[in-house]
Design an enzyme around this catalytic site. Structure first.
Site, short mmCIF file in Angstrom:
data_model
loop_
_atom_site.label_atom_id
_atom_site.label_comp_id
_atom_site.label_asym_id
_atom_site.label_seq_id
_atom_site.Cartn_x
_atom_site.Cartn_y
_atom_site.Cartn_z
N LYS A 93 21.79 77.11 76.48
CA LYS A 93 22.26 78.36 77.11
C LYS A 93 23.67 78.71 76.64
CE LYS A 93 22.47 78.56 81.79
NZ LYS A 93 23.70 79.09 82.38
N SER A 94 24.56 77.74 76.66
CA SER A 94 25.95 78.04 76.26
C SER A 94 26.01 78.56 74.84
CB SER A 94 26.79 76.76 76.35
OG SER A 94 26.90 76.34 77.68
N ARG B 64 27.04 82.44 73.20
CA ARG B 64 28.10 82.57 72.19
C ARG B 64 27.55 83.12 70.88
NH1 ARG B 64 29.34 78.97 76.08
NH2 ARG B 64 31.47 78.26 76.41
N SER C 9 37.48 73.65 82.58
CA SER C 9 36.47 74.70 82.53
C SER C 9 36.35 75.28 81.14
CB SER C 9 36.82 75.83 83.51
OG SER C 9 36.01 76.95 83.23
N GLN D 177 34.44 77.72 80.44
CA GLN D 177 34.36 79.18 80.55
C GLN D 177 35.75 79.79 80.51
OE1 GLN D 177 32.03 79.99 84.06
NE2 GLN D 177 30.11 79.45 83.04
N ASP E 84 26.83 70.22 84.62
CA ASP E 84 25.65 70.96 85.10
C ASP E 84 24.49 70.05 85.50
OD1 ASP E 84 26.86 73.40 84.78
OD2 ASP E 84 26.13 73.70 82.74
N LYS F 172 29.76 76.48 91.59
CA LYS F 172 28.71 76.82 90.62
C LYS F 172 27.82 77.91 91.23
CE LYS F 172 30.16 74.07 87.46
NZ LYS F 172 30.78 74.67 86.28
N ARG G 226 27.04 73.13 95.01
CA ARG G 226 26.01 72.14 94.66
C ARG G 226 26.20 70.80 95.37
NH1 ARG G 226 25.13 73.73 88.23
NH2 ARG G 226 23.64 75.41 88.70
N ARG H 52 19.19 75.15 89.00
CA ARG H 52 19.24 73.70 88.78
C ARG H 52 18.91 72.91 90.05
NH1 ARG H 52 20.77 73.96 83.54
NH2 ARG H 52 22.61 75.20 83.02
C1 S3P Z 1 29.62 76.80 80.61
C2 S3P Z 1 30.63 76.08 81.20
C3 S3P Z 1 30.49 75.40 82.48
C4 S3P Z 1 29.04 75.24 82.89
C5 S3P Z 1 28.25 76.49 82.67
C6 S3P Z 1 28.29 76.90 81.23
C7 S3P Z 1 29.86 77.46 79.31
O1 S3P Z 1 31.13 76.15 83.50
O2 S3P Z 1 28.94 74.83 84.24
O3 S3P Z 1 26.91 76.30 83.07
O4 S3P Z 1 28.89 77.88 78.65
O5 S3P Z 1 31.03 77.57 78.92
P1 S3P Z 1 32.70 75.93 83.87
O6 S3P Z 1 33.51 76.39 82.75
O7 S3P Z 1 32.90 76.77 85.10
O8 S3P Z 1 32.84 74.46 84.14
#
Ligand code: S3P
Length: 435
Positions: free
Chosen positions: A22-23, A27, A168, A170, A316, A343, A347, A388
């Site tokens: 997914k990540s 991107r 993080s 993100q 995750d 999240k 969780r 999840r």
């Molecule tokens: C992600 C970063 C993580 C993760 C999320 C995807 C990403 O979040 O929990 O499912 O793709 O950069 P955080 O940056 O809030 O930890």
């Protein structure tokens, strides 16, 4: 309303390839859209979250094909080529879309609004809007710091030297993407390593990002050149079967082509510390990311104190790791995981409540949980619309003494639409009903 009912079953057996990461899928769309030329993506995750990103870029004038068997073609418009969307960008359940886009869009010469579903609209966004404001961005949030985010464009961003208050990826990625439009250098230092797909993929597109220890540095001088991306299977989706096959007797499952980026493999390390039998087969590198096949067989898990350094590397995977802990002998202690509270749902709280419903001895702490393993009973648990949580409790069905019903499972489609089919093909006795 989708409900899963899982009956106790004999074990999981077979070979599957879970869908794309997914990540990386998010991107690939973002960087492919900003590149010069045509990017071909293989292994793209055709699920709601990644599609939210894809649709947002279409709304900003980028021609992107529909995913067909994981193949997507992106006609990049270049770093300055995005167009103002003519409506707010709706990002569904996807925190990654909203946080990364807030950085990317803060540097454009148009205004836009980012919205999401109820869960996304209650998640903290100041963690991105505050450092972006230091860079000169103007982003309005709700009074409590959540979305919708109203981004005013045409601001001159300037680079900052920022130490992230939390681990993080993100937030790190948001600031690096903003840094592509900022004067001077943007430096982001993280308190602990987090997934580095943004840095790797930027470099793969020819955009320089320097790494020095925990610090990543970017400036606005680079250009992105179209590139072919091969997205491996998502280790976060594979994790359900790593745990399922570990806790269920008579199991042997092979997971093919799993992304093994070292910033993502905490789940394997934690399960191995608990005594899981996971073999890493045929390790190889695909498109700048390590990949392997994983063979997992049943094992007697034991409780452990989870090393805090592994927490961001498995962030995750805790919902399903809590299920592993509930099936282990002895006590498992998790600390340093307060990020789990923000999240798709809280969780820590939600998993503890579900485990308690199944008669597991689970105690919530401020930043984690203490679980004493034992026999789980059946029962009815709530997923709180969190994909999840729904998939984690489905795996618990392998070891419960009677059926587990999981309510509100529709959001499994945000990350793993094939979950039910793959899980049942491996032997999970799961039925999904829609009301
Ligand atoms: C992600 C970063 C993580 C993760 C999320 C995807 C990403 O979040 O929990 O499912 O793709 O950069 P955080 O940056 O809030 O930890």
């Amino acid at each position: 309303m989708i409900t899963f009912v899982v009956q106790p079953s004999d074990g999981l057996n077979g070979t599957v390839r879970v869908p794309g990461d997914k990540s990386m899928s998010h991107r690939s769309i973002m960087l492919g859209a900003l590149a010069e030329g045509v990017t071909q993506v293989k292994g793209f995750l055709n699920a709601e979250d990644a599609m939210s990103t894809l649709k947002a870029f279409r709304a900003m004038g980028v021609e992107i094909s529909d995913p067909v068997d994981g193949n997507v073609t992106i006609h990049g418009v270049g770093k300055q080529g995005l167009k103002a969307p003519n409506a707010p960008l709706y990002l569904g359940n996807s925190g990654t879309s909203m946080r990364l886009l807030s950085g990317l869009l803060a540097g454009q010469n148009f205004d836009c609004i980012l919205t999401g579903d109820e869960s996304l609209s209650s998640r903290p966004m100041r963690r991105v809007t505050e450092p972006l404001a230091l860079m000169g961005a103007t982003i309005e949030t709700q009074a409590n710091g959540s979305a919708p985010l109203k981004i005013t464009g045409s601001k001159r961003l300037k680079g900052i030297d920022y130490v992230l208050p939390m681990a993080s990826a993100q937030v790190k990625s948001c600031l690096l993407l903003a840094g592509m439009y900022a004067s001077g250098e943007t430096k982001v230092t993280e308190p602990a390593p987090t997934r580095d797909h943004t840095e790797r993929m930027l470099n793969g597109f020819g955009y320089p990002v320097q790494r020095s220890g925990r610090q990543a540095t970017i400036n606005s001088n680079g250009q992105l050149t179209a590139s072919n991306i091969d997205v491996p299977s998502d280790i976060s989706s594979a994790a359900f079967f790593l745990v399922g096959a570990s806790i269920a007797k008579n199991s042997e499952v092979t997971l093919q082509h799993v992304g093994m980026n070292p910033t993502r493999t905490g789940v394997i390390d934690i399960l191995k510390l608990m005594g899981a039998s996971i073999e890493i087969l045929n390790p190889r590198e695909v498109g700048g990311e390590p990949v392997a096949d994983l063979r997992v067989t049943s094992s007697e898990l034991k409780g452990i104190v989870i090393p805090e350094a592994l927490v961001p590397l498995a962030i995750d995977e805790f919902p399903v790791l809590f299920i592993a802990a509930a099936c282990a002998s002895g006590q498992t202690v998790l600390t340093g995981a307060e990020e789990l509270r923000v999240k798709e749902c809280d969780r820590i709280q939600v998993m503890a409540e579900g485990l308690q419903t199944l008669n597991v001895d689970a105690t919530v702490t401020e930043d984690g949980m203490i679980i004493n393993g034992g026999q789980m009973s059946g029962g009815e648990v709530q997923s709180h619309d969190d994909h999840r949580i729904a998939m984690a409790f489905s795996m618990a069905g392998l070891r419960a003494s009677s059926a587990i019903t999981v309510q509100n499972c529709a959001n499994v489609n945000t990350s793993f639409p094939e979950f039910c089919d793959l899980a049942t093909s491996l032997g999970l006795q799961l039925t999904s009903t829609e009301a």
